[in-house]
Scaffold this active site. Structure first.
Site: not given
Ligand code: GRF
Length: 215
Positions: A118, A120, A153-154, A156
Site C-alpha cells: 500500500n 499512504h 490486518a490493520g 495502515d
C-alpha cells in the site's frame, strides 16, 4: 514474526494487480514503468471499488479492469468475497493498493501474505486513515511525506518498506500538500514495488528490509 519474501521476477515479470479508487496517477506510473523494456512488473488487472476516472488509464494500456462496486453489495463480507474472487482469478504475485480507499478484509492479507503493498500519503505511523495529508496539516507538522508498506490486518499498520519526506509549506492546503506528496509518491511506489519484485524483502518482527544487493 519473521518472513523472507522471495524475489519474484526471476523467470519473467511479476504479475501485479493494482487496486484503485480515484484518479489513478499512481496506477499510471506503474503502467508506464511496466511498459518499459525489461521491466520486472506486468500489470495483469486493475480493480476498483467504484466507478472512477483512473480506470481509463488501464483501458488506455489494454489492461483488464474490474469494478467491484462496494455500493452494490448487501454486506462488507459479500464485497470482500467478490474482491477476493476477482483478484485470485488474475493470479497475481503482488497486489498494489494505489489510492484504494477501502479497508480490505483479513482473508486477502492472509492468502497473499506479504504480497500486498500500500502507499499512504503521510509518514506512518503518523496520520493513518483516509486523510493523511489533511490530518498532518491540521496537526501542524513541518515535514510529512509518503510511506510504502506491506499490508497486514490493520489500517495502515503494516511493515514499512520505504518512506520519503515532503516539507509542509506555510500556505499549504490539504490539496496542495496532497499534490506535492503525490509528486514524490509515484516514483517511490514504482521503485519499491520493482525492488520487491526483483530482490524480495525480509522481515524481522515488524522491521522490513528490501534485499538490495550490496556493492
Ligand atoms: C494517493 O496519494 C494515495 O496515497 C492516497 O490517495 C491518493 C491516490 O491518488 N491514498 P491517485 O488515485 O493515484 O492519483
Amino acid at each position: 514474526m519473521s518472513l523472507s519474501f522471495p524475489a519474484l521476477a526471476t523467470a519473467g515479470p511479476a504479475r501485479v494487480v493494482v487496486l484503485i479508487s480515484g484518479s489513478g496517477s499512481n496506477l499510471l506510473a506503474l503502467l508506464e514503468a511496466a511498459r518499459s523494456e525489461g521491466s520486472p512488473l506486468e500489470i495483469v488487472a486493475v480493480v476498483a471499488d467504484r466507478d472512477c476516472s483512473g480506470l481509463q488509464h488501464a483501458l488506455d494500456y489494454g489492461v483488464p479492469t474490474h469494478v467491484i462496486n462496494f455500493a452494490d453489495f448487501a454486506s462488507r463480507d459479500a464485497w470482500d468475497a467478490s474482491l477476493l474472487t476477482c483478484i485470485t482469478a488474475a493470479e497475481p504475485d503482488l497486489i498494489v493498493c494505489a489510492g484504494f480507499m477501502r479497508v480490505i478484509g483479513p482473508e486477502l492479507p492472509e492468502l497473499y501474505r506479504g504480497a500486498i503493498i500500500n502507499t499512504h500519503p503521510a509518514l506512518l505511523p503518523a496520520f493513518p486513515g483516509a486523510h493523511g495529508a489533511r490530518d498532518a496539516l491540521t496537526h501542524g507538522v513541518k515535514v510529512s511525506g509518503v510511506t510504502v508498506h506491506v499490508v497486514d490486518a490493520g489500517l495502515d499498520t503494516g511493515p514499512i518498506l520505504a518512506q520519503a519526506a515532503v516539507p509542509v509549506l506555510r500556505d499549504d492546503t490539504p490539496d496542495t500538500l496532497q499534490e506535492r506528496i503525490k509528486g514524490v509518491e509515484r516514483e517511490l511506489l514504482v521503485n519499491t514495488v520493482a525492488a520487491v519484485a526483483v530482490h524480495g524483502y525480509s522481515l524481522e518482527g515488524r522491521v522490513a528490509h528490501l534485499n538490495l544487493p550490496t556493492a
